[in-house]
Design a protein around this motif. Structure first.
Motif, PDB file in Angstrom:
ATOM      1  N   SER A 202      11.806  -2.925  67.595  1.00  0.00           N
ATOM      2  CA  SER A 202      12.756  -3.427  68.588  1.00  0.00           C
ATOM      3  C   SER A 202      14.148  -2.857  68.354  1.00  0.00           C
ATOM      4  N   LEU A 203      14.580  -2.840  67.098  1.00  0.00           N
ATOM      5  CA  LEU A 203      15.906  -2.336  66.771  1.00  0.00           C
ATOM      6  C   LEU A 203      16.010  -0.843  67.072  1.00  0.00           C
ATOM      7  N   VAL A 204      14.997  -0.078  66.671  1.00  0.00           N
ATOM      8  CA  VAL A 204      15.009   1.358  66.919  1.00  0.00           C
ATOM      9  C   VAL A 204      14.932   1.643  68.418  1.00  0.00           C
ATOM     10  N   GLU A 205      14.163   0.859  69.143  1.00  0.00           N
ATOM     11  CA  GLU A 205      14.028   1.062  70.585  1.00  0.00           C
ATOM     12  C   GLU A 205      15.366   0.847  71.285  1.00  0.00           C
ATOM     13  N   TRP A 206      16.184  -0.095  70.787  1.00  0.00           N
ATOM     14  CA  TRP A 206      17.503  -0.302  71.399  1.00  0.00           C
ATOM     15  C   TRP A 206      18.413   0.881  71.133  1.00  0.00           C
TER      16      TRP A 206
ATOM     17  N   LYS B  96       5.594   3.824  73.369  1.00  0.00           N
ATOM     18  CA  LYS B  96       5.427   2.507  73.967  1.00  0.00           C
ATOM     19  C   LYS B  96       4.946   1.518  72.914  1.00  0.00           C
ATOM     20  N   ILE B  97       5.254   0.242  73.136  1.00  0.00           N
ATOM     21  CA  ILE B  97       4.925  -0.781  72.153  1.00  0.00           C
ATOM     22  C   ILE B  97       3.423  -0.850  71.911  1.00  0.00           C
TER      23      ILE B  97
ATOM     24  N   PHE C  31       2.579   1.951  69.606  1.00  0.00           N
ATOM     25  CA  PHE C  31       3.122   1.663  68.278  1.00  0.00           C
ATOM     26  C   PHE C  31       2.222   0.690  67.531  1.00  0.00           C
ATOM     27  N   ARG C  32       1.774  -0.354  68.227  1.00  0.00           N
ATOM     28  CA  ARG C  32       0.920  -1.355  67.577  1.00  0.00           C
ATOM     29  C   ARG C  32      -0.391  -0.730  67.113  1.00  0.00           C
ATOM     30  N   LYS C  33      -0.986   0.092  67.965  1.00  0.00           N
ATOM     31  CA  LYS C  33      -2.248   0.728  67.584  1.00  0.00           C
ATOM     32  C   LYS C  33      -2.076   1.634  66.371  1.00  0.00           C
TER      33      LYS C  33
END
Length: 535
Positions: free
Chosen positions: A202-206, A214-215, A218-220
């Motif tokens: 979340s921090l890096v995405e901001w 995409k999230i 990233f999760r996979k």
């Protein structure tokens, strides 16, 4: 059962890569002559890094002057003619401290966006965007409530201070801050990773949208899931952490105190174990037994496979699962002082109030008073004490007031009241103690004290380190800073200590560059080889 396990899934490529010391490459600026106070050399490096990268993260350890680095980089961009409006977003308790720091280091015209009501706050905001103020300073709550008007304007730089407030992409705070338009984004936090790698995403995405994909991707790629407690897709571990580190390293600069501030006094950590008295043990054991019965019930329901037609646990069982947090709270509270349950208003706490005898004592509170008495007699002038509970703060204050005056700070106080309490504690020699909840855990400079006592410890190692960072800061003249943690034996206090260490190890693997990381990874590799398994 995965309750106490972390699953590591990695590749030999990643294992090799994680040993690399990854430091962003950037040119050093050499002209800081227009600063009213000269930044330290490592702070000049941070200023140069942000000025070069444009949007990035200063993830330095607490107490190393991240405020100076972010405001300094914004100033450098202003000198280059790239910046005219800088919006600082920080916790409410730090707004006026930001204004003071800007005046002290740079002298730029700035305004705190504040007021008694929404109308006054709106007027202050419009003064910032329409006037000749370079810096406007707002708190996260104000951005949430005024986002509709604030997102109508463009900001050259947005600085998110204590940026772990943006750890949840689904939160109102994150969505509000993320909706604001800016050319550059600076994030500063002493705890880039608090609990899990998705918060880091979340921090890096901001700061750098799209860097980690995409999230769902990233999760996979980085999170291991399993079914647990009747719920599907529960994260149980992480994978490819070396790869993740290599991706984020060009955009995050993180230094530890031991790396860059050799003149800081060493911290010495102490643990003081305390035994429960009979009344406290009887209360705690009853709560614990009921908690274990609830867990057993939840476990049997999971085994029986009682789901609704959509594959979800039925609502009644969900309510029981929610009671888990209530029991955890009561276990921590009863290990602190049984009176916390006596003072509680929840239905769960009232159920146990009949088990609490009159005039019940807390061995932990008695130990705290003894420690403080010994420290004062030995010549310690200022002692800082943290607790999670405002009600415990009251009980502590009542006892310590017999030894000296007590200053208090908690979440119900305004920014001005908090600052007044801090200054009173600092300047009045009769004030020996400063008792805070974790509302005072960010940005406060209490380096004139050399003893900090954790009356109770938080689950989160980042919160624990934030507390220590209040007293262990640049400017301290003490030979040693003592960090004392009180632990009630035979209670959840001991489990919290274990959890703190486990979570701290996760943070080291992803963002730290130290011997612990290498040792952890080497042990992991050795274990994999011995067992002949592929992780």
């Amino acid at each position: 059962r995965y309750e106490d396990m972390t699953a590591w899934h990695t590749t030999i490529e990643t294992i090799k890569g994680i040993h690399e010391v990854l430091i962003p490459e950037f040119p050093m600026l050499d002209d800081f002559s227009d600063f009213k106070l000269q930044p330290y050399e490592f702070q000049q490096q941070g200023i140069s890094f942000l000025t070069h990268i444009g949007s990035g993260i200063i993830g330095d350890d607490m107490g190393l002057g991240k405020t100076v680095q972010t405001m300094g980089a914004a100033h450098m961009l202003w000198k280059q003619g790239k910046v005219k409006k800088i919006l600082v977003i920080c916790p409410s308790s730090l707004k006026y401290q930001w204004a003071t720091e800007i005046d002290k280091f740079l002298g730029h015209k700035n305004i705190v966006i504040d007021g008694k009501n929404t109308k006054e706050k709106k007027i202050a905001f419009l003064k910032f965007v329409n006037g000749d103020y370079l810096f406007g300073i707002a708190n996260y709550e104000l951005v949430r409530t005024m986002v509709n008007i604030m997102k109508e304007f463009h900001y050259d730089v947005i600085i998110a201070d204590e940026a772990h407030r943006l750890k949840n992409r689904e939160s109102i705070t994150y969505k509000a801050v993320n909706s604001l338009s800016s050319t550059y984004r600076f994030a500063s936090t002493g705890t880039p990773l608090q609990n899990n790698v998705e918060e880091l995403y979340s921090l890096v995405e901001w700061v750098q949208p799209g860097l980690l994909g995409k999230i769902t991707e990233f999760r996979k790629r980085h999170i291991v899931y399993a079914s647990k407690f009747g719920r599907r897709y529960v994260p149980i571990g992480y994978k490819r952490l070396g790869e993740l580190r290599r991706k984020i390293s060009p955009y995050m600069l993180r230094r530890l105190k031991k790396d860059v501030a050799k003149d800081l006094p060493p911290m010495i950590f102490h643990r003081r174990d305390v035994d429960m008295n009979n009344a406290q043990a009887s209360l705690y054991n009853k709560i614990q037994d009921d908690f274990l019965s609830l867990l057993e019930e939840l476990s049997s329901q999971q085994v029986n496979g009682q789901y609704d037609q959509d594959g979800n646990w039925i609502e009644e069982k969900r309510k029981k699962e929610d009671q888990v947090l209530g029991f955890l709270y009561m276990m921590v509270a009863s290990s602190d002082h049984p009176l916390l349950l006596q003072m509680g208003q929840s239905g769960m706490s009232k159920y146990y109030q009949d088990l609490i005898p009159e005039n019940v004592k807390s061995p932990k509170l008695i130990e705290l008073v003894d420690i403080c008495k010994d420290r004062i007699e030995a010549g310690t002038h200022k002692i800082v004490i943290f607790t999670q509970f405002a009600k415990m703060q009251t009980l502590i204050s009542q006892e310590l007031s017999k030894l000296g005056k007590v200053a208090l700070l908690n979440g119900s106080m305004s920014s001005a009241q908090r600052q007044e309490q801090l200054e009173t504690f600092r300047d009045d020699p009769e004030y020996k103690f400063f008792v805070l909840t974790d509302a005072g855990n960010y940005g406060l400079n209490i380096q004139f004290a050399n003893t900090l006592i954790n009356y109770d410890c938080p689950w989160n190692p980042a919160t624990f380190e934030q507390r220590a960072g209040r007293v262990h800061r640049i400017g301290s003249t003490h030979t040693v800073v003592d960090i004392i943690s009180l632990v009630t034996m035979g209670t959840i206090d001991e489990k919290i200590q274990e959890t703190l260490e486990e979570k701290r190890r996760l943070g080291e693997v992803v963002i730290e560059r130290n011997e612990t990381e290498r040792s952890t990874m080497n042990s992991l590799i050795s274990s994999i080889r011995k067992k002949g398994k592929t992780a």
